[in-house]
Scaffold this active site. Structure first.
Site, mmCIF file in Angstrom:
data_model
loop_
_atom_site.group_PDB
_atom_site.id
_atom_site.type_symbol
_atom_site.label_atom_id
_atom_site.label_comp_id
_atom_site.label_asym_id
_atom_site.label_seq_id
_atom_site.Cartn_x
_atom_site.Cartn_y
_atom_site.Cartn_z
ATOM 1 N N GLY A 28 -27.081 41.328 -43.582
ATOM 2 C CA GLY A 28 -25.748 41.873 -43.352
ATOM 3 C C GLY A 28 -25.819 43.071 -42.409
ATOM 4 N N ASP A 29 -26.782 43.975 -42.673
ATOM 5 C CA ASP A 29 -26.926 45.175 -41.834
ATOM 6 C C ASP A 29 -27.227 44.785 -40.392
ATOM 7 O OD1 ASP A 29 -26.506 46.622 -44.084
ATOM 8 O OD2 ASP A 29 -28.618 47.144 -44.414
ATOM 9 N N SER A 42 -29.789 38.417 -47.680
ATOM 10 C CA SER A 42 -30.105 39.745 -48.202
ATOM 11 C C SER A 42 -29.213 40.795 -47.543
ATOM 12 C CB SER A 42 -31.567 40.090 -47.904
ATOM 13 O OG SER A 42 -31.716 40.277 -46.506
ATOM 14 N N LYS A 43 -29.250 41.990 -48.108
ATOM 15 C CA LYS A 43 -28.470 43.094 -47.545
ATOM 16 C C LYS A 43 -28.896 43.340 -46.097
ATOM 17 C CE LYS A 43 -27.621 48.063 -48.276
ATOM 18 N NZ LYS A 43 -27.309 48.277 -46.914
ATOM 19 N N ARG A 44 -30.201 43.163 -45.863
ATOM 20 C CA ARG A 44 -30.716 43.411 -44.512
ATOM 21 C C ARG A 44 -30.066 42.477 -43.474
ATOM 22 N NH1 ARG A 44 -36.643 42.977 -43.899
ATOM 23 N NH2 ARG A 44 -36.661 43.613 -46.077
#
Ligand code: GLU
Length: 527
Positions: A260-261, A256-258
């Site tokens: 990556g963050d 998920s994007k999370r």
């Protein structure tokens, strides 16, 4: 052979989306087929301004320009579903006329009451064969009220025959069975006159003559519904391939994007906004990005890991697609990028905007040489800024190295080195000259090289020292050696100072004496 990539413009295209596009593209190229882009924008609530442009740009950057699509045209368009409303109306009418679908007029309140009642009992609400006759729809209302009812918003539902067992085939996963009795009478047309995903998707795949549907695993549960729609129309269904999920680096759960963050890597091809960074802007070459993506769920059956897009177009095969999830590994993506950067000519790298940006302050005459020298050290193009730090005079010297060298009187060595370099007419034979000098003066080569490197670069790391010397030129080399000499003198002074201090002998007079001595010895003006 026709395949399509059918994203919904609900935000930037994530990694899984680009991978789906890539597998469609490769399958088309391998089979000398047509790669179509279809924009599935019928859900107005989820529509996000700018996403379609983003998708187009991402495909273009990756080198996957569609053969047919909203921007490229084609005979079976329009390729944006919002422009195909009339087509869906015509086809929904066909299903209603044959009795495969029906109108439903239930208010949202009635439906949510029915849903709540079920959920309170811990059951799932379904609108289907077992209860459709207790709702307000064209199967239960009288024929003469129908024209009036159709003047207000209504939905159209698929009439699922609960007695059948649905068999669908996925080319990657094999045959899948589904009891129709467990399916909803899915809504095909919404109250706003727009088709739902299932309906528009099947109608368009048929009308656009799609042979093979390649999409993410998350759509596998929709397959039985799609099969029922093909059957209801009496159409032959295309082949289906559902691609494995892309998993978190830990291998547990969907990427998920999370993730990556949290871990500092991009999960999108291009920048979308400040907080949504793209591979391109993180310094990836499109070829490397595509190469890595191809390996997320596919393998060639050999040890080979580096493939150009045209090689992939030749080699891609359905047999190579794996069933299980593909774990995302940013280090591997960087390693592949590193290989591609290193294999490029310095001239080619200099044509890239981010490279030019980072070299802005470097003398244009030296840029080619600089890139040639450091390209093998880059994992992303953005590493460049860090890797050319030695072009600037060191602001500090690596402490560990200083400590290591300090006891060996590097100042003296550097003074002699500087005198030797000063005498050289050019730098072409610098290496040979210094090696000979070290030998004849009994200076250990390691000590000489480390002292020189710390003076010029500030640390022991970095590219080939003699290449650095060549780029810097004699004047800068001498200047930096001089600064280092001054530094080592001061350093020596402080070491003495600490020695006195720790043995408690430090008096004002002692300190003045030390400083006085040092100053007269070094006569340095750079303190
Ligand atoms: N519009 C769907 C998506 O956003 C497409 C699914 C499919 O390819 O059938 O992924």
């Amino acid at each position: 052979m026709r395949v399509r990539f059918a994203p919904s413009p609900t935000g930037p295209l994530h990694l899984g989306g680009v991978r789906t596009a890539l597998f469609n593209y490769l399958y088309a190229r391998k089979n000398k087929g047509v790669f179509i882009l279809r924009v599935e924008d019928t859900d107005q609530n989820r529509y996000v301004e700018g996403s379609e442009e983003y998708i187009q740009k991402a495909l273009e950057w990756a080198g996957m320009v569609p053969d047919e699509g909203p921007n490229n045209g084609g005979e079976l368009g329009p390729y944006r579903q919002s422009e195909r409303k009339a087509i869906y109306q015509k086809y929904i009418q066909k299903l209603v006329d044959t009795g495969a679908a029906y109108y439903a007029f239930d208010s949202p309140e009635i439906l949510s009451k029915a849903r709540n009642e079920k959920e309170e009992k811990g059951e799932t609400f379904r609108y289907g064969a077992h209860n459709r006759m207790s709702f307000h729809n064209s199967l239960t209302c009288s024929k003469d009220t129908l024209p009036t009812l159709l003047k207000a918003p209504y939905v159209v539902r698929l009439k699922v025959d609960p007695k059948q067992s649905i068999t669908v085939k996925d080319e990657i996963r094999g045959t899948i069975y589904q009891e129709a009795a467990l399916l909803d009478d899915k809504i095909l047309m919404k109250g706003d006159g727009m088709p739902t995903y299932h309906f528009a998707n099947v109608v368009d795949d048929y009308l656009m003559q799609i042979d093979t549907v390649i999409r993410g695993e998350e759509w596998l549960p929709s397959l039985p519904i799609h099969q029922l729609l093909y059957d209801a129309f009496g159409w032959k269904a295309p082949k289906f391939m559902h691609l494995p999920l892309i998993l978190k680096p830990s291998g547990k759960g969907k990427l998920s994007k999370r993730d990556g963050d949290k871990e500092g890597f991009p999960v999108f091809p291009l920048n979308w906004n400040e907080t949504t960074r793209g591979f391109k802007e993180e310094g990836f070459l499109a070829e490397a990005f595509i190469n890595y993506l191809a390996l997320l769920g596919w393998n060639s059956g050999t040890e080979q890991e580096l493939f150009s897009l045209s090689e992939l177009e030749q080699l891609f095969s359905v047999e190579g697609i794996q069933k299980g999830g593909a774990r995302f590994d940013f280090e591997k993506a960087k390693w592949i990028n590193h290989q591609y950067i290193n294999n490029k000519k310095a001239e080619e790298l200099l044509e890239i905007e981010v490279v030019r940006q980072q070299l802005k302050s470097v003398d244009p005459q030296k840029q080619l040489h600089v890139v040639q020298l450091i390209k093998e050290r880059l994992f992303t193009l953005n590493d460049l800024t860090e890797e050319i730090q030695w072009l600037n005079e060191p602001e500090s010297y690596d402490e560990k190295t200083v400590q290591k060298l300090a006891s060996k009187a590097p100042g003296q060595l550097l003074g002699a080195l500087s005198a030797r370099i000063e005498k050289l007419s050019g730098l072409e034979n610098l290496k040979a000259a210094l090696m000979t000098w070290a030998k004849s003066n009994d200076v250990p080569v390691g000590f000489m090289m480390q002292s020189l490197r710390i003076s010029l670069v500030g640390a022991l790391s970095g590219p080939d020292l003699f290449e650095i010397c060549n780029i810097l030129g004699k004047d800068l080399i001498l200047k930096r050696i001089n600064s280092a000499i001054s530094f080592f003198h001061v350093n020596r002074l402080f070491r003495k100072f600490y020695l006195y201090k720790s043995s408690n002998f430090l008096t004002k007079t002692a300190l003045v004496t030390i400083i006085g001595n040092e100053c007269s010895i070094t006569q340095t003006s750079n303190w």
